[in-house]
Structure formats: C-alpha cells, structure tokens
Motif scaffolding. Structure first.
Motif, PDB file in Angstrom:
ATOM      1  N   LYS B   2       0.834  -1.204   0.000  1.00  0.00           N
ATOM      2  CA  LYS B   2       0.000   0.000   0.000  1.00  0.00           C
ATOM      3  C   LYS B   2       0.879   1.268   0.000  1.00  0.00           C
ATOM      4  O   LYS B   2       2.032   1.232   0.414  1.00  0.00           O
ATOM      5  N   GLU B   3       0.259   2.364  -0.451  1.00  0.00           N
ATOM      6  CA  GLU B   3       0.970   3.655  -0.492  1.00  0.00           C
ATOM      7  C   GLU B   3       1.291   4.129   0.930  1.00  0.00           C
ATOM      8  O   GLU B   3       0.477   3.963   1.831  1.00  0.00           O
ATOM      9  N   ILE B   4       2.475   4.696   1.133  1.00  0.00           N
ATOM     10  CA  ILE B   4       2.769   5.178   2.488  1.00  0.00           C
ATOM     11  C   ILE B   4       2.497   6.678   2.597  1.00  0.00           C
ATOM     12  O   ILE B   4       2.826   7.445   1.689  1.00  0.00           O
ATOM     13  N   ASN B   5       1.866   7.063   3.710  1.00  0.00           N
ATOM     14  CA  ASN B   5       1.582   8.498   3.876  1.00  0.00           C
ATOM     15  C   ASN B   5       2.730   9.196   4.593  1.00  0.00           C
ATOM     16  O   ASN B   5       3.712   8.556   4.991  1.00  0.00           O
ATOM     17  N   GLU B   6       2.584  10.504   4.777  1.00  0.00           N
ATOM     18  CA  GLU B   6       3.670  11.319   5.358  1.00  0.00           C
ATOM     19  C   GLU B   6       4.060  10.857   6.762  1.00  0.00           C
ATOM     20  O   GLU B   6       5.231  10.748   7.085  1.00  0.00           O
ATOM     21  N   ASN B   7       3.028  10.581   7.580  1.00  0.00           N
ATOM     22  CA  ASN B   7       3.314  10.162   8.965  1.00  0.00           C
ATOM     23  C   ASN B   7       4.055   8.837   9.002  1.00  0.00           C
ATOM     24  O   ASN B   7       4.976   8.654   9.791  1.00  0.00           O
ATOM     25  N   GLU B   8       3.614   7.924   8.136  1.00  0.00           N
ATOM     26  CA  GLU B   8       4.272   6.607   8.078  1.00  0.00           C
ATOM     27  C   GLU B   8       5.724   6.754   7.630  1.00  0.00           C
ATOM     28  O   GLU B   8       6.612   6.075   8.153  1.00  0.00           O
ATOM     29  N   LEU B   9       5.940   7.649   6.672  1.00  0.00           N
ATOM     30  CA  LEU B   9       7.302   7.872   6.180  1.00  0.00           C
ATOM     31  C   LEU B   9       8.186   8.429   7.295  1.00  0.00           C
ATOM     32  O   LEU B   9       9.311   7.960   7.504  1.00  0.00           O
ATOM     33  N   ASP B  10       7.632   9.401   8.053  1.00  0.00           N
ATOM     34  CA  ASP B  10       8.386   9.976   9.177  1.00  0.00           C
ATOM     35  C   ASP B  10       8.748   8.881  10.181  1.00  0.00           C
ATOM     36  O   ASP B  10       9.886   8.804  10.645  1.00  0.00           O
ATOM     37  N   ALA B  11       7.753   8.049  10.493  1.00  0.00           N
ATOM     38  CA  ALA B  11       7.982   6.977  11.480  1.00  0.00           C
ATOM     39  C   ALA B  11       9.032   5.997  10.961  1.00  0.00           C
ATOM     40  O   ALA B  11       9.911   5.547  11.705  1.00  0.00           O
ATOM     41  N   LEU B  12       8.941   5.703   9.660  1.00  0.00           N
ATOM     42  CA  LEU B  12       9.896   4.759   9.059  1.00  0.00           C
ATOM     43  C   LEU B  12      11.322   5.301   9.066  1.00  0.00           C
ATOM     44  O   LEU B  12      12.264   4.573   9.392  1.00  0.00           O
ATOM     45  N   ILE B  13      11.463   6.582   8.751  1.00  0.00           N
ATOM     46  CA  ILE B  13      12.806   7.182   8.753  1.00  0.00           C
ATOM     47  C   ILE B  13      13.375   7.140  10.173  1.00  0.00           C
ATOM     48  O   ILE B  13      14.515   6.744  10.392  1.00  0.00           O
ATOM     49  N   GLY B  14      12.522   7.515  11.130  1.00  0.00           N
ATOM     50  CA  GLY B  14      12.954   7.486  12.535  1.00  0.00           C
ATOM     51  C   GLY B  14      13.385   6.085  12.952  1.00  0.00           C
ATOM     52  O   GLY B  14      14.438   5.898  13.582  1.00  0.00           O
ATOM     53  N   GLU B  15      12.574   5.097  12.565  1.00  0.00           N
ATOM     54  CA  GLU B  15      12.887   3.708  12.937  1.00  0.00           C
ATOM     55  C   GLU B  15      14.185   3.235  12.272  1.00  0.00           C
ATOM     56  O   GLU B  15      14.993   2.544  12.884  1.00  0.00           O
ATOM     57  N   THR B  16      14.364   3.623  11.020  1.00  0.00           N
ATOM     58  CA  THR B  16      15.577   3.210  10.301  1.00  0.00           C
ATOM     59  C   THR B  16      16.821   3.753  10.993  1.00  0.00           C
ATOM     60  O   THR B  16      17.805   3.039  11.178  1.00  0.00           O
ATOM     61  N   LEU B  17      16.744   5.036  11.393  1.00  0.00           N
ATOM     62  CA  LEU B  17      17.912   5.638  12.051  1.00  0.00           C
ATOM     63  C   LEU B  17      18.145   5.043  13.437  1.00  0.00           C
ATOM     64  O   LEU B  17      19.280   4.815  13.853  1.00  0.00           O
ATOM     65  N   ARG B  18      17.047   4.755  14.131  1.00  0.00           N
ATOM     66  CA  ARG B  18      17.170   4.131  15.463  1.00  0.00           C
ATOM     67  C   ARG B  18      17.796   2.745  15.329  1.00  0.00           C
ATOM     68  O   ARG B  18      18.637   2.338  16.104  1.00  0.00           O
TER      69      ARG B  18
END
Lengths: 177, 107
Positions: B2-18
């Motif tokens: 499914k398409e990812i929205n802005e909030n999901e993208l923010d959460a994903l970037i945060g998780e990737t860096l963590r």
C-alpha cells in the motif's frame, strides 16, 4: 573484500577484527529476520548478537554458500527456540488457543521498507544525512539544526522536505522494480 | 504494497535511524565477545603449551638426577645427560618455532 576471503583470514590468520565487516554487512538482514519473528526490539537485538557470536564460534562449519542465508538460518533457529521458550512460559498463564501467531506478511513488508530506506539514506550526501539524523534521531528543532549546520531555518525546512520527497520517491521506485 | 503516507514515512525514517544505532551497538558487543573468546582461547593454548614444555623439561632432568644418584657410574650418567641435553635443545628449538608462529597468527 568477499565473504570467503574474510572467513579465510579469520580462520587461517586469526584476524578476528575482520569479523566486524561481516557483522556490518549482515546485521541488517539478521535483525530484520529476528524482529519479524520476535516482534520485540530488545529480543531481536539479543538474537542478532547471539547469531553473530554463534556464527563466529562455528565459522569453520560454513560450507561456502551464501553467508547471509547461513546467518539468517542461525537467527531463525535461535528465534524459534526463544519463541518456544516464551510460549512455554506463556502457557503457564493462558490457554494455548489464546496465543496469536505473528502477522508475518506485514512484518516482512515493513522490514523491506526499512532496508530500502537504510540503503537510500546511505546514498544521501553527508550533509543531508546529518540533517535527517538531527531531525529524526536526535529530535532537534529546526532552529537548533540550523545552528548546527550553518543553514537558515527556512533552508533546513526546505532541505528536510526535499530529502523526504527523495526518500519517498526511492521507496516507490524500489517497490515498482 | 500500500501507499505510504507522510506520517508513516516519518515513522519509518525514525525507525531506520534508530535501528542503525542498535546495529552499531550489536557490532560493538559482538566484537567485544569475539575478542574475549579469542583471548581466552589463546590463554588455554598457552597454558597447555607451557604445561607440556615444563613436563618434558623436568622429567628428563629428574631422570638424569636419579641416574646420578643411583650410582650407575659417571659414564652412564654423562651419556644419558648428553642425550637429554640434545633432546632439550631440540625441544626448545621446536618450542621457539611454534611460539613464534603462534604469536604471528594471534597477536
């Protein structure tokens, strides 16, 4: 350096520090596998560590196939053992039927996205990497990022927007491949 | 997918860096354990090596001493002593070669 060469150097010449290259190369996929199965970051971290330590101890039993696949199979084996242990502990408190199996598919998709992002972030210029680290990891405010990077706050916002768009685009591209 | 929205993208970037930080910690811990294992293995090898060198040195010397004490004669003692000396020289020469190789591979 190829995996085979690294393993040879460790086994033949005792160059243990080379093992760090293997850990760096495969910790991402091993962690992904562990978190898919364990669902908890702390447990996945523990499993990942155990996987690499076990692999190091049994490095001479690696047959020379895909090292990543071998490590993932060790991680899966350790995770399943740990899950079994947890399940046994759980059944002391609840019925077996209440145990919910993990939603494997969603997790795998999530892990794929993380791997794509990890790769995409690494491909960003160092300054952009610094900005997103400050924003997303260290949770700094725009003004603080501006101060640390020597940019203006509006520039930081523009850069952040561009980076996000770029990352989104990269995710879409990878998904469409 | 499914398409990812802005909030999901923010959460994903945060998780990737963590996660990057978690994996750095994993790398550090693994390497610490690996080095510890290596040191302990090295210590065991040295302990075994030293034990055998000491045993192989003391036993023949004790033999020479026993022969000397038992009064079998100077000639017997000297000939036995000489062969033991040759044996010990060979032993130390080999031990030196082994330990040099060992140091090169493990230090």
């Amino acid at each position: 350096m190829e995996d085979k060469d690294i393993v040879q150097r460790i086994l033949r010449h005792g160059e243990t520090q080379c093992y760090s290259l293997i850990v760096k190369r495969y910790s991402g996929i091993v962690f992904s596998k562990a978190i898919c199965l364990m669902k908890r970051e702390d447990l996945a971290q523990e499993i990942t560590q155990q996987t690499f330590i076990r692999a190091y101890t049994n490095l001479d039993s690696w047959r020379g196939g895909s090292l990543g696949a071998w490590l993932v199979s060790i991680a899966a084996h350790l995770s399943l053992n740990e899950l079994d242990k947890l399940r046994r502990e759980r059944t002391d408190f609840m019925e077996e039927s209440q145990w919910k199996e993990p939603e494997q598919e969603d997790n795998e998709e999530h892990e794929t996205l993380i791997q794509i992002l990890k790769k995409s972030i690494k491909e960003l210029p160092p300054d952009d990497q610094k900005i997103i680290r400050l924003h997303y990891f260290e949770e700094k405010k725009t003004a603080e990022i501006a101060k640390l990077t020597g940019l203006t706050p509006s520039n930081v916002l523009v850069k952040l927007h561009r980076i996000r768009e770029l990352l989104k685009k990269k995710i879409e591209n990878e998904r469409n491949k | 997918m499914k398409e990812i929205n802005e909030n999901e993208l923010d959460a994903l970037i945060g998780e990737t860096l963590r996660r990057e930080k978690i994996l750095e910690e994993v790398n550090k811990q693994v390497m610490l354990t690996v080095q510890k294992q290596k040191r302990s293995k090295l210590f065991t090898k040295w302990a075994v090596f030293s034990f055998w060198i000491a045993t192989l040195t003391i036993l023949p010397i004790a033999g020479v001493y026993y022969i000397a004490e038992s009064g079998l004669g100077t000639e017997v003692t000297l000939s036995f002593g000489f062969s033991i000396l040759i044996f010990l020289i060979t032993l130390f020469h080999q031990a030196n070669k082994i330990s040099a190789k060992f140091f090169l591979n493990n230090m």
